[in-house]
Design a protein around this motif. Structure first.
Motif, PDB file in Angstrom:
ATOM      1  N   ASP A  91       0.782  -1.252  -0.016  1.00  0.00           N
ATOM      2  CA  ASP A  91      -0.040  -0.172  -0.110  1.00  0.00           C
ATOM      3  C   ASP A  91       0.907   1.164   0.025  1.00  0.00           C
ATOM      4  O   ASP A  91       0.623   2.206  -0.575  1.00  0.00           O
ATOM      5  CB  ASP A  91      -0.752   0.063   1.277  1.00  0.00           C
ATOM      6  N   GLY A 107      -9.931   6.941  -2.001  1.00  0.00           N
ATOM      7  CA  GLY A 107      -8.827   7.259  -2.904  1.00  0.00           C
ATOM      8  C   GLY A 107      -8.904   8.445  -4.089  1.00  0.00           C
ATOM      9  O   GLY A 107      -7.987   9.269  -3.987  1.00  0.00           O
ATOM     10  N   TYR A 148      -8.909  11.676  -2.279  1.00  0.00           N
ATOM     11  CA  TYR A 148      -7.668  12.074  -1.839  1.00  0.00           C
ATOM     12  C   TYR A 148      -6.829  12.470  -2.832  1.00  0.00           C
ATOM     13  O   TYR A 148      -6.193  13.658  -2.649  1.00  0.00           O
ATOM     14  CB  TYR A 148      -6.927  10.922  -1.053  1.00  0.00           C
ATOM     15  N   GLU A 149      -6.677  11.971  -3.913  1.00  0.00           N
ATOM     16  CA  GLU A 149      -6.073  12.364  -5.042  1.00  0.00           C
ATOM     17  C   GLU A 149      -6.478  13.759  -5.577  1.00  0.00           C
ATOM     18  O   GLU A 149      -5.903  14.530  -5.690  1.00  0.00           O
ATOM     19  CB  GLU A 149      -6.321  11.528  -6.291  1.00  0.00           C
ATOM     20  N   HIS A 203       0.628   4.071  -2.930  1.00  0.00           N
ATOM     21  CA  HIS A 203       0.612   5.364  -2.585  1.00  0.00           C
ATOM     22  C   HIS A 203       1.621   6.263  -3.158  1.00  0.00           C
ATOM     23  O   HIS A 203       1.230   7.368  -3.965  1.00  0.00           O
ATOM     24  CB  HIS A 203       0.489   5.871  -0.967  1.00  0.00           C
TER      25      HIS A 203
END
Length: 140
Positions: free
Chosen positions: A53, A80, A83-84, A57
């Protein structure tokens, strides 16, 4: 031009075929750094490659740094993807979010209410690809 495509992986893969179509269209414009998002069994492939992971990331963040623009399909909620997008906003990357209204989930106010991200609602692939074309032209 480098393009970062973002779509749900662990949050749900129901739109994988759509992601593949969008990525294929984006590749007509330039390099898509994250073409794996549209592949079948992406998590299995990551495991086979032995990626942790932490490595996933770091790799994704590096691709995001290299990107000139970000295109995200945000119909399927994903931590995800969120977050991006947050990182992309902080780095002032041009962002296009594609959303199909009438889906099971409403679009987050954190996306729709963010003036740093352009939101394109669509029902058909052709509408999304036309919007992508205009977005790429604007930011080339």
């Amino acid at each position: 031009m480098n393009i970062f495509f973002s779509g749900s992986i662990r949050g749900g893969r129901d739109d994988r075929d759509l992601y593949a179509d969008l990525i294929e269209h984006l590749e007509d414009h330039s390099t898509v750094l994250t073409e794996h998002v549209g592949t079948e069994n992406v998590e299995q492939k990551e495991a086979e490659e032995g990626l942790t992971d932490d490595e996933i990331h770091d790799q994704d963040v590096e691709w995001l740094r290299q990107a000139d623009i970000v295109v995200a399909e945000v119909t399927t909620p994903s931590l995800g993807v969120g977050y991006e997008l947050g990182r992309a906003v902080a780095w002032e990357k041009p962002i296009l979010c594609l959303y199909r209204p009438g889906a099971e989930h409403d679009l987050s106010a954190m996306i729709r209410g963010n003036d740093a991200a352009e939101v394109l609602e669509y029902h058909e692939l052709e509408t999304a690809t036309s919007g992508i074309d205009a977005f790429v032209r604007e930011h080339r």
